[in-house]
Design a protein around this motif. Structure first.
Motif, PDB file in Angstrom:
ATOM      1  N   TYR A 174      31.296 -57.104 -42.455  1.00 19.65           N
ATOM      2  CA  TYR A 174      30.558 -57.963 -43.752  1.00 19.65           C
ATOM      3  C   TYR A 174      30.665 -57.208 -44.927  1.00 19.65           C
ATOM      4  O   TYR A 174      30.967 -57.924 -46.009  1.00 19.65           O
ATOM      5  CB  TYR A 174      29.310 -58.728 -43.335  1.00 19.65           C
ATOM      6  CG  TYR A 174      29.541 -60.183 -42.274  1.00 19.65           C
ATOM      7  CD1 TYR A 174      30.134 -61.039 -42.937  1.00 19.65           C
ATOM      8  CD2 TYR A 174      29.077 -59.968 -41.241  1.00 19.65           C
ATOM      9  CE1 TYR A 174      30.334 -62.197 -42.129  1.00 19.65           C
ATOM     10  CE2 TYR A 174      29.374 -61.081 -40.535  1.00 19.65           C
ATOM     11  CZ  TYR A 174      29.955 -62.294 -40.860  1.00 19.65           C
ATOM     12  OH  TYR A 174      30.262 -63.275 -40.179  1.00 19.65           O
ATOM     13  N   GLY A 231      26.036 -67.341 -33.810  1.00 26.45           N
ATOM     14  CA  GLY A 231      27.320 -66.682 -34.385  1.00 26.45           C
ATOM     15  C   GLY A 231      27.651 -67.569 -35.721  1.00 26.45           C
ATOM     16  O   GLY A 231      28.857 -67.614 -35.643  1.00 26.45           O
ATOM     17  N   ASP A 283      22.896 -65.313 -36.049  1.00 28.16           N
ATOM     18  CA  ASP A 283      23.600 -64.359 -36.226  1.00 28.16           C
ATOM     19  C   ASP A 283      23.030 -62.826 -35.698  1.00 28.16           C
ATOM     20  O   ASP A 283      21.861 -62.723 -36.444  1.00 28.16           O
ATOM     21  CB  ASP A 283      24.541 -64.486 -37.306  1.00 28.16           C
ATOM     22  CG  ASP A 283      25.980 -63.812 -37.236  1.00 28.16           C
ATOM     23  OD1 ASP A 283      26.934 -64.523 -37.153  1.00 28.16           O
ATOM     24  OD2 ASP A 283      26.048 -62.603 -37.596  1.00 28.16           O
TER      25      ASP A 283
HETATM   26  C1  LIG Z   1      34.459 -64.391 -36.186  1.00 24.64           C
HETATM   27  S1  LIG Z   1      32.863 -64.401 -36.732  1.00 24.64           S
HETATM   28  C2  LIG Z   1      32.652 -66.387 -36.919  1.00 24.64           C
HETATM   29  C3  LIG Z   1      31.503 -66.739 -37.879  1.00 24.64           C
HETATM   30  C4  LIG Z   1      31.222 -68.114 -37.973  1.00 24.64           C
HETATM   31  N1  LIG Z   1      30.868 -68.969 -36.909  1.00 24.64           N
HETATM   32  C5  LIG Z   1      32.506 -68.915 -38.540  1.00 24.64           C
HETATM   33  O1  LIG Z   1      33.536 -69.338 -38.032  1.00 24.64           O
HETATM   34  O2  LIG Z   1      32.553 -68.677 -39.975  1.00 24.64           O
HETATM   35  C6  LIG Z   1      31.810 -64.153 -35.516  1.00 24.64           C
HETATM   36  C7  LIG Z   1      30.266 -64.223 -35.750  1.00 24.64           C
HETATM   37  O3  LIG Z   1      29.551 -63.726 -34.426  1.00 24.64           O
HETATM   38  C8  LIG Z   1      28.520 -63.111 -34.808  1.00 24.64           C
HETATM   39  N2  LIG Z   1      28.162 -62.133 -33.457  1.00 24.64           N
HETATM   40  C9  LIG Z   1      28.783 -61.247 -32.830  1.00 24.64           C
HETATM   41  N3  LIG Z   1      28.171 -60.961 -31.790  1.00 24.64           N
HETATM   42  C10 LIG Z   1      26.780 -61.667 -31.843  1.00 24.64           C
HETATM   43  C11 LIG Z   1      25.789 -61.808 -31.122  1.00 24.64           C
HETATM   44  N4  LIG Z   1      25.877 -60.919 -29.955  1.00 24.64           N
HETATM   45  N5  LIG Z   1      24.783 -62.700 -31.173  1.00 24.64           N
HETATM   46  C12 LIG Z   1      24.866 -63.332 -32.349  1.00 24.64           C
HETATM   47  N6  LIG Z   1      26.102 -63.418 -33.147  1.00 24.64           N
HETATM   48  C13 LIG Z   1      26.809 -62.504 -32.872  1.00 24.64           C
HETATM   49  C14 LIG Z   1      29.222 -61.976 -35.983  1.00 24.64           C
HETATM   50  O4  LIG Z   1      28.146 -61.347 -36.659  1.00 24.64           O
HETATM   51  C15 LIG Z   1      30.012 -62.970 -36.619  1.00 24.64           C
HETATM   52  O5  LIG Z   1      28.994 -63.539 -37.786  1.00 24.64           O
END
Ligand SMILES: C[S@@+](CC[C@H](N)C(=O)[O-])C[C@H]1O[C@@H](n2cnc3c(N)ncnc32)[C@H](O)[C@@H]1O
Length: 199
Positions: free
Chosen positions: A24, A62, A84
């Motif tokens: 990020y 997430g 997140d």
């Molecule tokens: C591809 S991004 C999608 C973000 C958002 N949903 C969007 O579509 O704009 C994936 C997100 O999942 C979060 N993430 C990854 N592993 C995670 C975990 N174990 N628990 C919670 N969030 C997680 C990341 O920090 C990231 O913000």
């Protein structure tokens, strides 16, 4: 949980969080705000408004920088909880949140949301669970009667296998595929197996 297991879990959490924070900070996820991601968000927003009009209670797992909540707009939810692993992303989401939103930092594999929800959303995030089906089933226990899950998965070499695993625990209410210049994304509306849909 033993002290060693607990220590390892905390360490893995910190490594994951740091990796996402780094991405990020570097702006690697700025693309999520782009025009070629709009279709994916628009389909989810369409489903939310059609399936749960009014003031639904929503949890998004997430949630990144809170783009879905910002685009959905405050009049379309009664409560919005976003989780997140990246505290950087959550800071950004929080800065634009209203009084109906709660943003939390945590790991989707262990987080326990408070209360129950009309909608549980995993938008481009279920890939990051260590055990996707079990994770979805655990969150599904927090659905209100007639509650639904909305899950999106970008088309990639493991997506069919992932959908296949998820199918074992859920019935499909509807699905929509968006194709943009950048990617193909499948969005499915799911209900726990055997649960009756009000529609
Ligand atoms: C591809 S991004 C999608 C973000 C958002 N949903 C969007 O579509 O704009 C994936 C997100 O999942 C979060 N993430 C990854 N592993 C995670 C975990 N174990 N628990 C919670 N969030 C997680 C990341 O920090 C990231 O913000």
């Amino acid at each position: 949980m033993g002290r060693i297991t607990s220590f390892i879990k905390r360490k893995v959490f910190r490594m994951n969080r740091d990796r996402w924070n780094y991405q990020y900070d570097k702006g690697l996820w700025e693309g999520l705000k782009g025009l070629d991601e709009l279709a994916r968000f628009s389909v989810i927003i369409g489903y939310i408004k059609y399936l749960k009009p009014g003031q639904p209670e929503i949890v998004e797992i997430g949630c990144g920088e809170g783009l879905l909540q910002q685009r959905l707009q405050t009049q379309n939810y009664g409560r919005y909880v976003g989780l997140d692993i990246s505290d950087r992303a959550i800071q950004t989401a929080q800065a634009q949140a209203d009084g109906k939103c709660t943003y939390r930092v945590g790991d989707m594999d262990t987080y326990q949301p408070e209360g129950s929800f009309d909608l549980i959303i995993f938008n481009e995030s279920i890939y990051y669970s260590r055990h996707p089906l079990e994770t979805l089933q655990r969150y599904a226990t927090r659905l209100k009667a007639n509650g639904l899950l909305i899950v999106t998965i970008n088309d990639h070499k493991h997506s069919d296998e992932l959908w296949h695993r998820i199918r074992d625990g859920f019935d499909l209410l509807d699905e929509a595929t968006t194709i943009t210049a950048k990617s193909t994304c499948v969005c499915k509306v799911l209900l726990p197996k055997g649960a009756k849909s009000e529609l």
